[in-house]
Design an enzyme around this catalytic site. Structure first.
Site, mmCIF file in Angstrom:
data_model
loop_
_atom_site.group_PDB
_atom_site.id
_atom_site.type_symbol
_atom_site.label_atom_id
_atom_site.label_comp_id
_atom_site.label_asym_id
_atom_site.label_seq_id
_atom_site.Cartn_x
_atom_site.Cartn_y
_atom_site.Cartn_z
ATOM 1 N N ASP A 1 -18.500 -28.414 -12.499
ATOM 2 C CA ASP A 1 -19.673 -27.659 -12.059
ATOM 3 C C ASP A 1 -20.124 -26.780 -13.220
ATOM 4 O O ASP A 1 -19.357 -25.941 -13.705
ATOM 5 C CB ASP A 1 -19.259 -26.803 -10.853
ATOM 6 C CG ASP A 1 -20.431 -26.023 -10.265
ATOM 7 O OD1 ASP A 1 -21.520 -26.037 -10.867
ATOM 8 O OD2 ASP A 1 -20.233 -25.400 -9.208
ATOM 9 N N TYR B 1 -37.575 -22.399 -5.390
ATOM 10 C CA TYR B 1 -37.270 -23.384 -6.448
ATOM 11 C C TYR B 1 -38.065 -23.045 -7.714
ATOM 12 O O TYR B 1 -37.504 -22.971 -8.825
ATOM 13 C CB TYR B 1 -37.624 -24.781 -5.919
ATOM 14 C CG TYR B 1 -37.535 -25.898 -6.923
ATOM 15 C CD1 TYR B 1 -36.311 -26.446 -7.290
ATOM 16 C CD2 TYR B 1 -38.696 -26.438 -7.487
ATOM 17 C CE1 TYR B 1 -36.248 -27.488 -8.208
ATOM 18 C CE2 TYR B 1 -38.639 -27.477 -8.388
ATOM 19 C CZ TYR B 1 -37.416 -28.005 -8.755
ATOM 20 O OH TYR B 1 -37.354 -29.041 -9.658
ATOM 21 N N LYS C 1 -36.874 -21.637 -11.556
ATOM 22 C CA LYS C 1 -37.257 -22.208 -12.852
ATOM 23 C C LYS C 1 -37.854 -21.125 -13.767
ATOM 24 O O LYS C 1 -37.542 -21.059 -14.961
ATOM 25 C CB LYS C 1 -38.259 -23.351 -12.659
ATOM 26 C CG LYS C 1 -37.696 -24.584 -11.949
ATOM 27 C CD LYS C 1 -36.500 -25.182 -12.644
ATOM 28 C CE LYS C 1 -36.108 -26.546 -12.089
ATOM 29 N NZ LYS C 1 -34.838 -27.031 -12.640
HETATM 30 C C1 15L Z 1 -40.095 -31.244 -8.949
HETATM 31 O O1 15L Z 1 -39.800 -30.356 -9.756
HETATM 32 C C2 15L Z 1 -39.137 -31.707 -7.932
HETATM 33 O O2 15L Z 1 -37.798 -31.648 -8.372
HETATM 34 C C3 15L Z 1 -39.453 -33.095 -7.416
HETATM 35 O O3 15L Z 1 -38.742 -33.254 -6.216
HETATM 36 C C4 15L Z 1 -40.966 -33.282 -7.181
HETATM 37 O O4 15L Z 1 -41.395 -32.453 -6.153
HETATM 38 C C5 15L Z 1 -41.743 -32.949 -8.429
HETATM 39 O O5 15L Z 1 -41.399 -31.664 -8.902
HETATM 40 C C6 15L Z 1 -43.266 -33.008 -8.185
HETATM 41 O O6 15L Z 1 -43.928 -31.965 -8.245
HETATM 42 O O7 15L Z 1 -43.754 -34.096 -7.920
#
Ligand code: 15L
Length: 272
Positions: free
Chosen positions: A47, A138, A142
């Site tokens: 991990d 999410y 980032k």
């Molecule tokens: C991302 O960052 C995601 O991990 C993926 O699941 C998609 O949602 C992608 O972006 C996207 O925006 O198509």
């Protein structure tokens, strides 16, 4: 060059590892999952949020030629509670950076996401220096991980390339993807460019193919040497043969597409 790839068993990881090997890199794989079939280099099942485990990966690799750069792809690829997100994106990035400093490894390529700016209304081309505008926790993860990379670039001179990836898929599947698609081959081209660019410092680039309908500015990526060859437009006729759906219309309002919708609203914490 010897690159440590985290998330090496994941969907992006397997493609990037194979592509880097094809381009002459030595690849060391790190993932919580077991080594996928066909992987040929050294493999660590661990991990990357665990500092001791990550230090052991660097120490063991040092005795067999060392690591020249890190490609950090490991993370939860979807929305989750904020503590989980912070662990997955921010904590792992900091752990890797500290291990890099201990071994004088000076370059990291990070899989960021378009969702760092996902709440930006869809209008003009979004520039790579557009202010953060996450659409989810999410996206917050980032943005925060990018801030940690910036900090280590400023303090310690780490070269850190945050690649805000669009929709990584074998081929586009929706109208939004005609703008957001990143092909497999272009993903490898992008990581290769990020690993080899001279003295990039901290830089954010958008990870999409050379899509005619791109929503994000490729200029900083191109300046780094990323020369995408694919264009989602080749699939436009096929995708537009189906009538535009409500989902298509919703996904066209903000650059984060579905992540902006109320389906993704959730409390920051799971309180049981
Ligand atoms: C991302 O960052 C995601 O991990 C993926 O699941 C998609 O949602 C992608 O972006 C996207 O925006 O198509």
């Amino acid at each position: 060059m010897r690159a440590l790839v985290t998330g090496a068993a994941g969907s992006i990881g397997t493609v990037v590892c194979a592509g880097l090997v094809d381009r002459g890199y030595d690849v060391v794989g790190l993932d919580m999952a077991a080594e996928p079939e066909g992987f040929t280099g050294p493999w660590f099942t661990a991990d990357c949020a665990d500092p001791d485990a990550v230090a052991a990966v660097f120490d063991e690799s040092a005795s067999t030629g060392g690591i020249d750069a890190v490609v950090h792809l490991a993370s939860i690829p979807h929305e989750a509670a904020l503590p989980t997100i912070l662990q997955s994106h921010v904590h792992t990035t900091a752990v890797l950076l500290d291990a890099m400093l201990a071994q004088q490894v000076t370059r990291i390529v990070f899989a960021s996401s378009n969702h760092a700016v996902g709440r930006t209304p869809r209008a003009d081309l979004v520039r790579a220096d557009a202010p953060p505008r996450p659409d989810t926790f999410y996206g917050v993860g980032k943005v925060a991980a990018e801030a940690v990379l910036q900090l280590y670039a400023d303090r310690y001179g780490i070269d850190a390339i945050a690649t805000r990836i669009g929709s990584f898929l074998p081929q586009p599947e929706s109208r939004r993807h005609l703008s957001t698609w990143l092909s497999h081959d272009d993903a490898v081209r992008m990581v290769d460019a990020a690993l080899t660019a001279a003295d990039p410092g901290f830089v954010q680039i958008f990870g999409i193919s050379a899509n005619t309908r791109a929503w994000w500015d490729l200029t900083p990526g191109r300046a780094l040497g990323y020369d995408p060859q694919d264009d989602a437009e080749a699939f436009a006729a096929q995708i537009e043969a189906a009538e535009e759906s409500d989902a298509d219309r919703v996904e066209a309002a903000y650059v984060g597409g579905p992540f902006v919708t109320e389906e993704f609203y959730r409390p920051a914490l799971d309180r049981g």
